[in-house]
Design a protein around this motif. Structure first.
Motif, PDB file in Angstrom:
ATOM      1  N   THR A 170       7.135 -19.657  35.204  1.00  0.00           N
ATOM      2  CA  THR A 170       6.550 -19.981  33.909  1.00  0.00           C
ATOM      3  C   THR A 170       6.864 -21.495  33.365  1.00  0.00           C
ATOM      4  OG1 THR A 170       8.621 -19.016  33.119  1.00  0.00           O
ATOM      5  CG2 THR A 170       6.839 -17.679  33.109  1.00  0.00           C
ATOM      6  N   SER A 171       6.448 -22.054  32.300  1.00  0.00           N
ATOM      7  CA  SER A 171       6.442 -23.135  32.077  1.00  0.00           C
ATOM      8  C   SER A 171       7.869 -23.716  31.793  1.00  0.00           C
ATOM      9  CB  SER A 171       5.705 -23.404  30.886  1.00  0.00           C
ATOM     10  OG  SER A 171       5.803 -23.009  29.788  1.00  0.00           O
ATOM     11  N   ARG A 172       8.752 -22.813  31.154  1.00  0.00           N
ATOM     12  CA  ARG A 172      10.051 -23.210  30.891  1.00  0.00           C
ATOM     13  C   ARG A 172      10.738 -23.690  31.834  1.00  0.00           C
ATOM     14  NH1 ARG A 172      14.989 -20.503  30.084  1.00  0.00           N
ATOM     15  NH2 ARG A 172      14.257 -18.465  30.605  1.00  0.00           N
ATOM     16  N   ASP A 173      11.647 -24.599  31.778  1.00  0.00           N
ATOM     17  CA  ASP A 173      12.426 -25.363  33.058  1.00  0.00           C
ATOM     18  C   ASP A 173      13.743 -24.527  33.191  1.00  0.00           C
ATOM     19  OD1 ASP A 173      10.662 -27.105  33.756  1.00  0.00           O
ATOM     20  OD2 ASP A 173      11.463 -28.821  32.513  1.00  0.00           O
ATOM     21  N   ARG A 186       9.009 -24.070  40.403  1.00  0.00           N
ATOM     22  CA  ARG A 186       7.744 -24.717  40.736  1.00  0.00           C
ATOM     23  C   ARG A 186       8.311 -26.177  40.940  1.00  0.00           C
ATOM     24  NH1 ARG A 186       9.121 -24.854  35.081  1.00  0.00           N
ATOM     25  NH2 ARG A 186       8.046 -26.599  34.114  1.00  0.00           N
ATOM     26  N   ASN A 218      -4.288 -29.564  37.521  1.00  0.00           N
ATOM     27  CA  ASN A 218      -3.067 -29.430  37.606  1.00  0.00           C
ATOM     28  C   ASN A 218      -2.387 -30.546  37.442  1.00  0.00           C
ATOM     29  OD1 ASN A 218      -0.214 -28.202  38.513  1.00  0.00           O
ATOM     30  ND2 ASN A 218      -1.617 -26.427  38.972  1.00  0.00           N
ATOM     31  N   ASP A 523      10.299 -21.590  24.039  1.00  0.00           N
ATOM     32  CA  ASP A 523      10.555 -22.111  25.372  1.00  0.00           C
ATOM     33  C   ASP A 523      12.199 -22.216  25.363  1.00  0.00           C
ATOM     34  OD1 ASP A 523       8.243 -21.310  26.650  1.00  0.00           O
ATOM     35  OD2 ASP A 523       7.484 -23.394  26.181  1.00  0.00           O
TER      36      ASP A 523
END
Length: 886
Positions: A170-173, A186, A218, A523
């Motif tokens: 998911t996008s949250r680091d 990722r 991307n 997030d």
């Protein structure tokens, strides 16, 4: 006044928020170097209730560490001002200094480089974690005998590959310790992990990224390490024989913008943009040829955007501000871009071409009302052709070493997975007593997914009563793996306990679960925040949800101020915003939702704009944090009116290969966007699919539907449909996704000078022979290794294309020891015989350097040959299919 007694009791039981006093002016003069005093004072001002804690770090820093501490505090991101204690800051400074003294090559790092790229505790938007001691203990024995920063950087990256591999998340680091615990991340999380590891042993490291690729969907992020007096790149968790060797090298040469972030304010010709505590450097020219775009015609202070086509729409690659002379310049990679500026819905946009060493001019005038061309190409330099095949590995010993590392990394990850399953199973007996059978099975799945963090989850279950356990299980069933990896037991117990104690306004279980029990609002990190939030708002509870929302709204409007975004640091929790006394509009919306959830009012951030929503028992209503007079007003402004208006149906028929198709998705083939303040933003659009059309439920406003198709070079043909959607007036569109005939992929063959195509690809894992000779029809060979980021990204694209390309056989040719792809015919090429037959080149480390490679063979003849990172591979394959069909 009516209050929630249990919540008030908990709030009063909390430690007092007030710490020792912030620095006095005399202390500031004695403890902080003169060059940093203004910046330190500003950090303390922005830190609100946390200023005293940061002051303690400055007071307690030893004299030899004061300059380093002053640097950290002067440029401290607001997220860290909220999250870090004085002890955290002191430990970070001490360990960073200790790592510098641990090896001869670390001691040689210049002071300014050490301060900006070793001392900082973060590199991006990850939550703060105390990683230095953990990584230093593991890595120092591996690097202390090495002779240079270069050797150390390479060895640290090998260690990183043994512990973490690429997988989309998911996008949250994640923080670096969470990434290590999970074993996957990722590209940005791998970057963060490797930077932390490098800095832990004194190797300067910094984040590098391209926001969007111009020639494919991307983006990407990687690492630069300082060695031999300069900066060199490496793929995070992707070991190579040397620096400046990575699978994305060719892609970077075609990038529109490559940037790196520095903690603090730097000067120099590469500075692209700077703020209070950060500097973004434009390093595009390091990776490829560049030109410039000169923009004029706008007022000083206006924002100008450069956009590319990506994820189905126009995406801002970068932003700069018009200078006092009414102009601004961008340095960009070669190719075509859209330059735009505007205010509100008024905008002007121009397509510009950037050529090597030249400056393109663009005059913008939003007052005249700009428009997009109905259809236009964005062209980019040709994709570099792969180099001729190398004879063999330049360094057999290094190749063997890298092979052992890859095998070991796979074993480590497999052991982690097994350990997680065994650990969860070990808790089976206790869980069986706490849950009914169905719930116990779900709890075991949750624990297994938490990997090394399972004990925190199990411990939280054991501390709760039956109702609390059910609530906690419901909470954990709905969160992504990343949350399960991060949550501490105390945080989980707090969320379950306080959410249950606050339940008074939500009769509907689904509304309560999503609007009160859910632990994260946006997030922000997966941490505790309810009790700290209640310490601020426990006396704001009223007789019903609306009255409570009004009280919260008035409190926030008085307490909080709106601030600029801080590009370094994670998203705040509600408690952080309250302690800091401000944040961005999005932060304030999150804080409003958090305050309401803490008081039992179902709440969330609005999907359509920077405000919150609360549930009044009948419907969701808007709450604008700085505007209590408009509580619940769905027509407060144009954005709100659009968000809450009844949706209008926009029925789109997409056509591919002459027939209607619904095999499309938002953010891939198309995007529904609006122009706001000069650039395109995604709209909140609901999608339904019928047998042959896509029905989009859109707000009644001016909008643009963008759709695009790429040719074999990655150049997108962008189609733009401006629409004025009115209430009660549905519209229809037909959009052709095919390329013009003269743009269909033609010769995509690589000259490997093969004497002959092998008659067979060998035997698949299911025992069948894979013929390639005359009369065998069409076979696409997909050469890949796992784990390997380009292969992982391209695999589903190739697989999805093959599922709709009747008559074409897709065969995965596996190099190495990774897991074979599911549901694909697979040939194991462990000895590399098939790769050798196709003369695929190998790098100095002995690994295949052109992965993934896609080879189309029809009746013994090569029809297409593509190598390397190509997210437009489905278009290339489809172009080849269309060519052969003719």
């Amino acid at each position: 006044m009516r209050v929630l007694c249990p919540l008030l009791f908990l709030a009063l039981a909390l430690p007092a928020l007030a710490d020792p006093a912030p620095l006095t002016d005399d202390e500031l003069a004695s403890l902080v170097p003169e060059s940093r005093r203004v910046a330190v004072k500003e950090t303390l001002r922005l830190s609100g209730d946390r200023a005293a804690e940061l002051s303690e770090a400055l007071r307690k820093a030893p004299e030899t560490r004061r300059d380093a501490m002053a640097f950290l505090v002067a440029y401290l991101p607001q997220a860290d001002a909220a999250a870090m204690s004085a002890a955290d800051l002191l430990e970070n400074v001490e360990l960073a200094a200790g790592a510098r003294e641990a090896t001869p090559w670390a001691r040689e790092v210049p002071e300014d480089v050490w301060r900006a790229f070793v001392l900082p505790h973060r590199s991006a938007q990850e939550p703060f974690e105390r990683w230095r001691a953990v990584f230093f203990r593991e890595l120092l024995p591996r690097v202390k005998g090495l002779k240079s920063l270069r050797e150390a950087a390479l060895e640290v990256n090998r260690w990183a590959a043994e512990n973490v591999t690429f997988q989309p998340t998911t996008s949250r680091d994640q923080g670096p310790l969470s990434t290590r615990r999970r074993g996957i991340g990722r590209c940005e999380e791998e970057m963060i992990f490797v930077i932390a590891a490098l800095r832990s042993v004194g190797v300067p490291a910094r984040p590098v990224w391209t926001p969007y690729w111009p020639f494919m969907d991307n983006n990407h992020a990687w690492v630069e390490a300082y060695a031999d007096g300069g900066w060199h790149y490496l793929g995070g968790c992707e070991p190579a024989a040397d620096l400046d060797q990575a699978w994305f090298t060719d892609a970077c040469r075609r990038a529109g913008l490559v940037a790196t972030m520095a903690y603090g304010v730097l000067e120099g010709p590469q500075v692209h943009r700077a703020g209070r505590n950060f500097t973004i450097l434009n390093t595009t020219a390091v990776y490829g040829k560049t030109g410039r775009v000169h923009v004029k015609g706008l007022k000083p202070g206006a924002n100008v955007y450069v956009s590319v086509f990506n994820f189905g729409g126009l995406r801002p690659l970068t932003r700069r501000v018009i200078g006092a002379d009414g102009t601004v310049e961008f340095e960009l990679g070669l190719g075509d871009y859209v330059v735009s500026a505007g205010e509100g819905e008024a905008f002007d946009a121009r397509r510009v071409t950037v050529r090597a060493g030249e400056t393109a001019e663009a005059a913008l005038d939003p007052a005249k009302g700009g428009a997009f061309e109905a259809e236009f190409w964005l062209r980019y330099p040709p994709k570099p052709r792969p180099a001729p095949a190398a004879g063999g590995p330049a360094d057999p010993e290094r190749a063997a070493l890298e092979g052992r590392i890859a095998a070991l990394a796979g074993e480590v990850r497999d052991l982690k997975r097994r350990a997680a399953a065994l650990e969860a199973r070990a808790a089976d007996a206790a869980l069986a007593e706490m849950f009914e059978d169905r719930e116990a099975a779900s709890a075991i799945r949750v624990l297994a997914d938490a990997a090394g963090n399972w004990k925190n989850l199990a411990g939280a279950f054991k501390r709760l009563d039956a109702a609390g356990r059910r609530d906690l299980l419901a909470l954990l069933e709905d969160v992504p793996t990343k949350d399960r990896i991060e949550f501490a037991a105390d945080a989980l117990v707090e969320h379950a306990t306080l959410a249950r104690a606050a339940r008074r306004f939500a009769a509907d279980d689904a509304v309560w679960r999503a609007g009160v029990l859910e632990a994260r609002i946006g997030d922000e990190p997966a941490v505790a925040w309810r009790a700290r939030t209640l310490a601020f708002v426990s006396d704001l509870a009223r007789e019903d949800a609306t009255a409570t929302a009004r009280a919260v709204n008035e409190f926030l409007a008085e307490r909080l101020d709106v601030r600029a975004a801080d590009p370094l640091g994670n998203v705040f929790t509600a408690a952080d915003v309250l302690a800091l006394r401000g944040g961005t509009e999005a932060d304030l919306a999150l804080a409003a939702a958090g305050c309401l959830r803490a008081l039992g009012v179902p709440a969330r951030r609005a999907a359509a704009g920077p405000w919150a929503e609360f549930h009044d028992g009948k419907a969701w209503r808007p709450l604008f944090p700085k505007d209590p007079a408009n509580l619940g007003n769905e027509k407060r402004d144009a954005a709100a009116a659009s968000a809450y208006a009844e949706r209008v149906a926009l029925t789109v028929t997409f056509r591919r290969r002459g027939a209607a198709t619904t095999d499309v998705q938002q953010g891939r083939e198309y995007a529904v966007m609006a122009m706001r303040d000069g650039f395109a933003v995604d709209l909140d659009v609901h999608e339904d699919k019928t047998a042959d059309a896509v029905c989009l439920h859109v707000p009644p406003q001016k909008l643009f539907l963008f759709a695009g198709t790429r040719n074999s070079n990655g150049d997108p043909l962008v189609r733009v449909f401006p629409l004025a959607m009115a209430p009660g007036k549905p519209q229809t569109l037909t959009i052709d996704l095919d390329l013009p005939a003269d743009e269909v992929a033609r010769d995509r063959r690589v000259d490997r000078a093969l004497d002959t195509v092998p008659a067979s690809a060998g035997t698949a894992t299911d025992g069948t022979k894979i013929p390639l000779g005359p009369g065998s029809g069409s076979t696409v060979l997909f050469f890949l290794a796992r784990p390997h980021e380009p292969c992982e990204r391209m695999l589903p694209l190739v697989r999805d294309w093959a599922a709709h390309a009747g008559g074409v056989r897709l065969v995965a040719v596996m190099e190495g020891t990774g897991d074979p792809p599911e549901a694909l015919t697979t040939v194991a090429d462990k000895e590399g015989a098939l790769a050798a037959a196709f003369r695929l080149p190998r790098g100095g480390d002995g690994t295949l350097s052109a992965l993934p490679a896609v080879v189309w063979i029809r009746d013994g003849e090569i029809e297409m040959w593509e190598e390397g990172y190509e997210l437009g591979i489905a278009d290339v394959l489809e172009g080849t299919r269309a060519r052969l069909a003719r």
